[in-house]
Design a protein around this motif. Sequence first.
Motif, PDB file in Angstrom:
ATOM      1  N   LEU A 538       1.660  17.049  10.493  1.00 42.51           N
ATOM      2  CA  LEU A 538       2.961  16.804  11.077  1.00 42.51           C
ATOM      3  C   LEU A 538       2.918  15.607  12.018  1.00 42.51           C
ATOM      4  O   LEU A 538       1.936  15.413  12.747  1.00 42.51           O
ATOM      5  N   VAL A 539       4.005  14.813  12.006  1.00 45.31           N
ATOM      6  CA  VAL A 539       4.111  13.671  12.904  1.00 45.31           C
ATOM      7  C   VAL A 539       5.544  13.578  13.407  1.00 45.31           C
ATOM      8  O   VAL A 539       6.478  14.109  12.790  1.00 45.31           O
ATOM      9  N   GLY A 540       5.726  12.894  14.519  1.00 48.49           N
ATOM     10  CA  GLY A 540       7.061  12.583  15.000  1.00 48.49           C
ATOM     11  C   GLY A 540       7.573  11.315  14.345  1.00 48.49           C
ATOM     12  O   GLY A 540       6.793  10.518  13.804  1.00 48.49           O
ATOM     13  N   GLU A 541       8.877  11.077  14.433  1.00 48.98           N
ATOM     14  CA  GLU A 541       9.449   9.926  13.721  1.00 48.98           C
ATOM     15  C   GLU A 541       8.948   8.603  14.287  1.00 48.98           C
ATOM     16  O   GLU A 541       8.635   7.686  13.519  1.00 48.98           O
ATOM     17  N   GLU A 542       8.872   8.483  15.599  1.00 49.34           N
ATOM     18  CA  GLU A 542       8.413   7.222  16.195  1.00 49.34           C
ATOM     19  C   GLU A 542       6.999   6.906  15.745  1.00 49.34           C
ATOM     20  O   GLU A 542       6.676   5.763  15.381  1.00 49.34           O
ATOM     21  N   THR A 543       6.134   7.920  15.748  1.00 48.59           N
ATOM     22  CA  THR A 543       4.757   7.728  15.298  1.00 48.59           C
ATOM     23  C   THR A 543       4.722   7.338  13.822  1.00 48.59           C
ATOM     24  O   THR A 543       3.942   6.465  13.407  1.00 48.59           O
ATOM     25  N   ALA A 544       5.573   7.972  13.030  1.00 48.87           N
ATOM     26  CA  ALA A 544       5.597   7.701  11.599  1.00 48.87           C
ATOM     27  C   ALA A 544       5.935   6.240  11.313  1.00 48.87           C
ATOM     28  O   ALA A 544       5.290   5.585  10.476  1.00 48.87           O
ATOM     29  N   LEU A 545       6.945   5.703  11.993  1.00 45.30           N
ATOM     30  CA  LEU A 545       7.328   4.310  11.764  1.00 45.30           C
ATOM     31  C   LEU A 545       6.192   3.364  12.165  1.00 45.30           C
ATOM     32  O   LEU A 545       5.906   2.386  11.459  1.00 45.30           O
ATOM     33  N   LYS A 546       5.554   3.647  13.289  1.00 47.55           N
ATOM     34  CA  LYS A 546       4.448   2.788  13.729  1.00 47.55           C
ATOM     35  C   LYS A 546       3.305   2.816  12.730  1.00 47.55           C
ATOM     36  O   LYS A 546       2.712   1.774  12.415  1.00 47.55           O
ATOM     37  N   GLU A 547       2.996   4.008  12.214  1.00 46.34           N
ATOM     38  CA  GLU A 547       1.893   4.106  11.255  1.00 46.34           C
ATOM     39  C   GLU A 547       2.234   3.435   9.936  1.00 46.34           C
ATOM     40  O   GLU A 547       1.368   2.879   9.263  1.00 46.34           O
ATOM     41  N   ALA A 548       3.499   3.487   9.549  1.00 45.35           N
ATOM     42  CA  ALA A 548       3.912   2.805   8.327  1.00 45.35           C
ATOM     43  C   ALA A 548       3.696   1.310   8.453  1.00 45.35           C
ATOM     44  O   ALA A 548       3.180   0.653   7.537  1.00 45.35           O
ATOM     45  N   VAL A 549       4.095   0.753   9.585  1.00 44.19           N
ATOM     46  CA  VAL A 549       3.934  -0.684   9.812  1.00 44.19           C
ATOM     47  C   VAL A 549       2.456  -1.056   9.858  1.00 44.19           C
ATOM     48  O   VAL A 549       2.011  -2.026   9.231  1.00 44.19           O
ATOM     49  N   GLN A 550       1.683  -0.277  10.578  1.00 41.09           N
ATOM     50  CA  GLN A 550       0.251  -0.561  10.696  1.00 41.09           C
ATOM     51  C   GLN A 550      -0.427  -0.481   9.335  1.00 41.09           C
ATOM     52  O   GLN A 550      -1.280  -1.314   8.994  1.00 41.09           O
ATOM     53  N   ALA A 551      -0.057   0.521   8.541  1.00 40.07           N
ATOM     54  CA  ALA A 551      -0.664   0.677   7.212  1.00 40.07           C
ATOM     55  C   ALA A 551      -0.314  -0.506   6.321  1.00 40.07           C
ATOM     56  O   ALA A 551      -1.173  -1.037   5.600  1.00 40.07           O
ATOM     57  N   ALA A 552       0.948  -0.926   6.343  1.00 40.12           N
ATOM     58  CA  ALA A 552       1.351  -2.057   5.502  1.00 40.12           C
ATOM     59  C   ALA A 552       0.632  -3.330   5.929  1.00 40.12           C
ATOM     60  O   ALA A 552       0.237  -4.145   5.092  1.00 40.12           O
ATOM     61  N   ARG A 553       0.452  -3.522   7.237  1.00 38.32           N
ATOM     62  CA  ARG A 553      -0.283  -4.698   7.706  1.00 38.32           C
ATOM     63  C   ARG A 553      -1.746  -4.659   7.286  1.00 38.32           C
ATOM     64  O   ARG A 553      -2.402  -5.698   7.205  1.00 38.32           O
ATOM     65  N   SER A 554      -2.227  -3.449   7.007  1.00 35.85           N
ATOM     66  CA  SER A 554      -3.608  -3.300   6.534  1.00 35.85           C
ATOM     67  C   SER A 554      -3.716  -3.461   5.023  1.00 35.85           C
ATOM     68  O   SER A 554      -4.805  -3.302   4.465  1.00 35.85           O
ATOM     69  N   GLY A 555      -2.574  -3.748   4.384  1.00 33.24           N
ATOM     70  CA  GLY A 555      -2.594  -3.960   2.935  1.00 33.24           C
ATOM     71  C   GLY A 555      -2.209  -2.759   2.113  1.00 33.24           C
ATOM     72  O   GLY A 555      -2.315  -2.786   0.878  1.00 33.24           O
ATOM     73  N   ALA A 556      -1.728  -1.674   2.754  1.00 28.05           N
ATOM     74  CA  ALA A 556      -1.408  -0.444   2.023  1.00 28.05           C
ATOM     75  C   ALA A 556       0.015  -0.488   1.458  1.00 28.05           C
ATOM     76  O   ALA A 556       0.910  -1.109   2.022  1.00 28.05           O
ATOM     77  N   ARG A 557       0.182   0.202   0.337  1.00 31.66           N
ATOM     78  CA  ARG A 557       1.507   0.403  -0.240  1.00 31.66           C
ATOM     79  C   ARG A 557       2.030   1.733   0.298  1.00 31.66           C
ATOM     80  O   ARG A 557       1.499   2.794  -0.018  1.00 31.66           O
ATOM     81  N   VAL A 558       3.069   1.665   1.094  1.00 35.74           N
ATOM     82  CA  VAL A 558       3.566   2.824   1.838  1.00 35.74           C
ATOM     83  C   VAL A 558       4.937   3.221   1.306  1.00 35.74           C
ATOM     84  O   VAL A 558       5.791   2.364   1.076  1.00 35.74           O
ATOM     85  N   CYS A 559       5.127   4.512   1.149  1.00 37.28           N
ATOM     86  CA  CYS A 559       6.453   5.036   0.827  1.00 37.28           C
ATOM     87  C   CYS A 559       6.956   5.833   2.022  1.00 37.28           C
ATOM     88  O   CYS A 559       6.318   6.794   2.452  1.00 37.28           O
ATOM     89  N   LEU A 560       8.097   5.408   2.557  1.00 33.03           N
ATOM     90  CA  LEU A 560       8.778   6.141   3.626  1.00 33.03           C
ATOM     91  C   LEU A 560       9.931   6.879   2.970  1.00 33.03           C
ATOM     92  O   LEU A 560      10.959   6.285   2.628  1.00 33.03           O
ATOM     93  N   LEU A 561       9.769   8.171   2.744  1.00 28.09           N
ATOM     94  CA  LEU A 561      10.729   8.945   1.972  1.00 28.09           C
ATOM     95  C   LEU A 561      11.589   9.777   2.912  1.00 28.09           C
ATOM     96  O   LEU A 561      11.100  10.665   3.602  1.00 28.09           O
ATOM     97  N   ARG A 562      12.885   9.480   2.938  1.00 20.69           N
ATOM     98  CA  ARG A 562      13.817  10.203   3.792  1.00 20.69           C
ATOM     99  C   ARG A 562      14.688  11.117   2.937  1.00 20.69           C
ATOM    100  O   ARG A 562      15.035  10.794   1.796  1.00 20.69           O
ATOM    101  N   ASN A 563      15.078  12.241   3.515  1.00 24.10           N
ATOM    102  CA  ASN A 563      15.842  13.242   2.770  1.00 24.10           C
ATOM    103  C   ASN A 563      17.307  12.860   2.554  1.00 24.10           C
ATOM    104  O   ASN A 563      17.976  13.458   1.708  1.00 24.10           O
TER     105      ASN A 563
END
Length: 880
Positions: A538-563
């Motif tokens: 489980l994560v909070g939304e603010e943490t999730a957005l930061k991790e998405a950005v950090q992962a993409a900057r590391s070269g990862a393909r990220v899916c942010l899936l919202r309901n």
Amino acid sequence: MPVVPSNQFWAKLRTEEQLWHPLVAHSADVAAVARRLVAPDSVLFQRLIRSAGGRTGPQRIQALLVLLAALHDVGKANHGFQERRFEALRDRAFPHQGHVRIVFESLTDPEFQVALESPFGWADPDEGETLMDLLSATIAHHGRPYDPADVASGASDVKRFWNSDPASGREPLVEVRRLGRLAVEWSGIRTHGEGMRLPGSPLFNHLVAGFVTLADWVGSTEQFFPQTPDPDLDPVQYWALAQERADRACCEIGLVVDRRVSSLAPSTIYGQLFPGVFGPDTGNRPTPLQKTLAERPLPEGGSCLVVESDTGSGKTEAALTLYARLREAGKVGGLMFALPTRATASAMKQRVAECVEHLYPGGAPRVVLAVGGQSPTPEESVDILEGAERTYPDAEDQERADWASGHAKKFLAGEIVVGTIDQALLSALAVKHANLRMSALSRHFIVVDEVHSHDRYMLEALRTLLRVHEESGGATLLMSATLSATALTFLGEAEGVAEFDEAARRPYPIVSDRTEAGGWRDQAVASTGRVKDTSWYLVGEETALKEAVQAARSGARVCLLRNTVRKARATMGDLLELGVRDLIWTPVPGRPPATYHSKYAHSDRQVLDRAVLRDFGSTDRGAAGPSGGGGVILIATQVVEQSLDVDFDLMITDLAPVDVLLQRMGRLHRHLRRNLSRPNGFTHPRLQVIAPPEGIDPTGRSGREYGWGSVYQNLPVLELTRRLVGGVEHLQIPRDNRFLIESVYHPDRLEILIGDGWAEAMEQTLGRRWAHVSLAKDAVLDFARTYPDNASRYREERSIRTRLGDDTIRVRVDPPAPCWYGDHCFAHFVNLPVGILEREGVTLSDPVINRGKLDAQGLTRYPLDRSVLIYGPQGWEVAH
């Protein structure tokens, strides 16, 4: 001057072109189509025979069906219908009359009764009630049964519409007797002797209703049956011509099996059907599931199978292989591949088309895309939606091949159909032309993918469809990653759910046959041996957005899936505010970044679907942000989770029910070949779940923007899923699937919440479920009663849906909005909730929103009473 002579009887009329088709000729056309559809090679006829119950021999049923089809339009002989040849009302001696209700209103008239009964002298006198049910199903061939409640109080003076008219020289009852005599000759029913007993099965009666409508629609297709008045003079000679035309029509449309298929051996079947995947140079071998469906004995008669297997086990190829075997054996006449969404149906169409190309060496049938409100080419969708016959821009040969795409109700007449589950469910609901759909669908092997995604309302309709299809001899395959014991018990019509421990230990993967007594007969399938060690937390939304950005900057393909679409758009705004536009997925270079959801114009949606598969699919070129770097963030909704072959290094998702999370997890590290090239820190699949650490609000007052209580209304299931994610961090997928599913859905686990302040929410959830069941039971047809006896069920047709909460109306926008991602195309329509239209004062009977203008940002804005409708790079939106 009117086109039709006053003393002759027409059935089809185009006054502007001076064309008309005699009633006797149209009757011959439809009877000839019926005759072709009851030939020995017709799978539809096999279904009719099976549903008849063995009371009447096949040859007699053949003759009966041709006879009924020949008489389907007998009501058109009345004066009120025939005088429609006059364009001006003042020229008509008789008021307007249709040709269905007047037949039923005239049954008490002795003279009409004698004329109508004249062709039925061969029937057993004790079969009067059954004969009337069959005749009623035939006459009411316009999509609904005749309902006596629709007739105004007081008997209609119908006798005058059948009496001889000296002024015109027209004699309707003479024409009725003439049609009856020809129907007897064309059907050959007299050769079967007197005192014939009739099939009295209600299911047979329902199929007959659809059969006659189908024959009428084909027999009314001018590409095959051109209008000409000549047959009225020599109907005997015309009968031979009509049979030739009917044979060509049924074969070219795909209603009868005339294309040769490959000879398939279990050892080589996958290499033949999927050479690009299992060819000799690929080194690939069929999975255990695929081998099972290639080698197991084919079912005899009606059957229903369930396949539960993990992502990557090849369920789609296994299903298509089973279809190929059934088709080769002559047990089915076509395929209906039903999926949960339009996006998944569109993606599946290409996979199916590639398979059938190799199955039909002499030329594959066209794959029909059956998604309600759409057509294979978007500019023609208006004709399909409004019920008009489609005008084709193609050559005549292509017109004939495309017949099944010409009308939304005709979709299932195609030989190979890929569409949404809604198109199949419509054949079991009390809506117009359900029986047409059901008869056409009866020929098919039905494959229903992602069964776990259906709510209880849809499952109730699906269970009705499965029962009817099975009883008529059809075959069905249900596919899912994992189904709960509760859902399996319901679909299998069994008694009692297994205990939790027993349900959690059930083999996996598995193929299950539904038994005649109810329940399932299981066949365990060997595992692929692949185990995905996964973590979720489980994560909070603010943490999730930061991790998405950090992962993409590391070269990862990220899916942010919202309901929800609203939350997806808000996420796009949040990321843009963070200044990371270079990391956000862009479907077309040089265009704005996009959120991937369903609220786009059809042309833009097609571009987005292709781009997602291009950038994240099995043949991807490697997605990248606009800057050209390796990392990218795709902001999406549920459209990305089902039946799409896409792969992500990291997925961040809103909390959803556990089966949905497992489905989303299946898009993590999906393609093994990418495992050697994943960026550092992402070699282990991780699912981050956005959820409140303190728990879901059992009142449902908060969290709706995340889809908690709105998209996913079962709050107890969400809370149990949240606890499961928080309590079990490391998973082995698919080994843990059963335990995870039952930990949320099993009745024993749900009872845990009652002592934790969830009693009221549990009661509300249970009440909602039973309300949905009640709605579904009212919406489905009652196949224990005949088609005419279902008339009252159609009275609430306007309120019936294939999915609850899908109360939207298709609205035309004027002028059309320019598309953002498709070139040289426009958005002509938008689907909007009924509530918004009512609030904004839009006329529901003819919904149009106009006065649209482009603003400085390129957005198309349509002013409404209280808000504005906008079409922009994030799709359609109603803004206040």
